[in-house]
Write an enzyme that holds these catalytic residues in place. Sequence first.
Site, short mmCIF file in Angstrom:
data_model
loop_
_atom_site.label_atom_id
_atom_site.label_comp_id
_atom_site.label_asym_id
_atom_site.label_seq_id
_atom_site.Cartn_x
_atom_site.Cartn_y
_atom_site.Cartn_z
N ASP A 166 49.38 -37.11 9.52
CA ASP A 166 48.51 -36.18 10.26
C ASP A 166 47.90 -36.76 11.54
OD1 ASP A 166 46.98 -37.83 8.64
OD2 ASP A 166 45.91 -36.21 7.63
N ASP A 181 47.83 -47.90 -0.32
CA ASP A 181 49.12 -47.25 -0.54
C ASP A 181 50.20 -48.06 0.12
OD1 ASP A 181 47.90 -45.17 -1.88
OD2 ASP A 181 47.57 -44.01 -0.05
N ASP A 200 41.52 -47.60 -1.59
CA ASP A 200 42.78 -47.81 -2.28
C ASP A 200 43.86 -48.21 -1.29
OD1 ASP A 200 43.25 -45.40 -1.05
OD2 ASP A 200 42.82 -44.24 -2.84
P1 ATP Z 1 40.98 -41.47 2.05
O1 ATP Z 1 40.51 -42.81 2.48
O2 ATP Z 1 39.91 -40.45 2.00
O3 ATP Z 1 41.83 -41.50 0.80
P2 ATP Z 1 43.48 -41.07 3.34
O4 ATP Z 1 43.83 -40.96 4.80
O5 ATP Z 1 43.99 -42.27 2.60
O6 ATP Z 1 41.92 -40.98 3.24
P3 ATP Z 1 44.97 -39.55 1.50
O7 ATP Z 1 44.80 -38.10 1.10
O8 ATP Z 1 44.83 -40.59 0.47
O9 ATP Z 1 43.95 -39.77 2.67
O10 ATP Z 1 46.38 -39.64 2.22
C1 ATP Z 1 47.07 -40.85 2.44
C2 ATP Z 1 47.86 -40.74 3.72
O11 ATP Z 1 48.81 -39.68 3.64
C3 ATP Z 1 47.03 -40.41 4.96
O12 ATP Z 1 46.47 -41.58 5.54
C4 ATP Z 1 48.04 -39.75 5.85
O13 ATP Z 1 48.83 -40.70 6.53
C5 ATP Z 1 48.92 -39.01 4.88
N1 ATP Z 1 48.47 -37.62 4.69
C6 ATP Z 1 47.59 -37.16 3.76
N2 ATP Z 1 47.42 -35.84 3.86
C7 ATP Z 1 48.23 -35.43 4.87
C8 ATP Z 1 48.52 -34.16 5.45
N3 ATP Z 1 47.94 -33.07 5.00
N4 ATP Z 1 49.41 -34.13 6.48
C9 ATP Z 1 50.04 -35.26 6.92
N5 ATP Z 1 49.79 -36.47 6.41
C10 ATP Z 1 48.91 -36.58 5.40
MG MG Z 2 43.81 -42.52 0.40
#
Ligand code: ATP
Ligand code: MG
Length: 480
Positions: A190, A102, A100
């Site tokens: 993070d 963002d 996805d």
């Molecule tokens: P995935 O591909 O599994 O969705 P993702 O990194 O996109 O991994 P998401 O949960 O969709 O994970 O989160 C989107 C973004 O938000 C992350 O890339 C990160 O920058 C930020 N993020 C998510 N969770 C946290 C957290 N607990 N603390 C700080 N930043 C976070």
């Molecule tokens: Mg994500």
Amino acid sequence: MATNGDNLPIMAKKTKPAYITRLRAGRGAKKTTRPSTAAKVAKAPVAVKAKLKEIPREFPGKLLDQDAARVVRRLSEAGHEAYLVGGCVRDLLFGLLPKDFDIATSATPQEIRRLFRNCRIIGRRFQLAHVFFRDKILEVATFRAPVAETNALHNGDGSDNNGDSGENGTLLIRDDNTFGTSEQDALRRDFTVNALFYDVEKQLILDWVGGVKDAEKRMLRTIGDPDIRMREDPIRMLRAVRLSSRLGCKVDRKTAKAIETHAAEVLDAAAPRIHEDLLRMFAGGAMAPAFDRMIETRLLEVILPELFDHLSLAVKAGDNDEVEALREALKVADRWTHAGRKLEPAVRFALLLAPALLTPLDDTSKRDAGSQVTALLKPIAQRIALSKRECERIRQILLALDKLAPRKKRRRFSVAALVKRAYFPDALDLFELMSEATGDFREDAARWRERFRELFPEGTAPEEAKPKRRPPRRRRGRRS
Ligand code: ATP
Ligand code: MG
């Protein structure tokens, strides 16, 4: 770190894999001690130094979501900063297809809504805009201020954030409401590889934290002090395990050490977030390596001590088969995910928990088996927020395995009735998966699949009729 054929990391050649050594040591071998309150205060976060690097990078157009690119352009044309951000930029850098896209922007949610007709604002604590398309929803977030600004530190005022609570409270993030700049937004994320912005128009990565370098080194590293970042939000420990497993990358030494040190605090994260992250490990197709890493980092013994103890006892008794069989089954689950075959959440949990839930049943009469599984599931359900419905489904699936496997002597049961049960497709998925992992019962699995197809050519069993509820008793009007 070396990788195997599936591009997943494998252990360096040692006599024994690290997870086996860890299981042999058993629970609590190296107790994690929570830092005292004084230590927590002394460890207040220091401002992370950020210096912007602009790194030209062209990603093939077919890898970018064109709707997301259009949303970014529209925001930029209206005079706002706008970028692709987070997981999608990271995945592109790691050569993976993002699932996805963002978007982060300087526009406020109201400004975003004015620009897009197909847009809704969601969220209370931190408002986000959802832009709707026929086949997806794009999340557009206004840059957020860092934790210190929104004041997460040392507040201990009992207010909640993400439902987190616990005595670790002095560092848990509790408020999240202030909009910020792109730099601030990057710093509150993070891991360095998760904090990159991509300028679609200029084909530039905006990197405040050295994330591009880390991606090139295949390294997951927290932004800032890992001890503080893990204590602020303990779910990041599970995220580190999940992301490093999926990306097939190393975890930076200090980050890994912080996870080991603070593993016991993972239960300070809200149980539904732990639930979600475990499911996302399966959904990312990297549950097998994540399982090894959860053992190595001690997260498994904290989140699922029942499973850890069960495997650990077997390993200590010289039997590695139990843990190897589970690993094999998780690898099959990963292969299925990569092939597009999705497992229901209850099946994923049933698979993971099967060794801990089924083995004690060997000494139990059939009649007691159901209540025993329910009892064993109770504390687990609290820790990882399994709903009553999920527990019931897990119980049904696990108990059905006994009927699906051929037996010489057993009480008769109606095959047709079993196949018609709403839980049957889930039970059959698990049975097929286990038979693929072990090589046992392949023909039986094929036969059950055939029976199911004969009865339900469409592929789905009808939902089980819910027991009819009695209509609520009518209340008589209050007599005055
Ligand atoms: P995935 O591909 O599994 O969705 P993702 O990194 O996109 O991994 P998401 O949960 O969709 O994970 O989160 C989107 C973004 O938000 C992350 O890339 C990160 O920058 C930020 N993020 C998510 N969770 C946290 C957290 N607990 N603390 C700080 N930043 C976070
Ligand atoms: Mg994500």
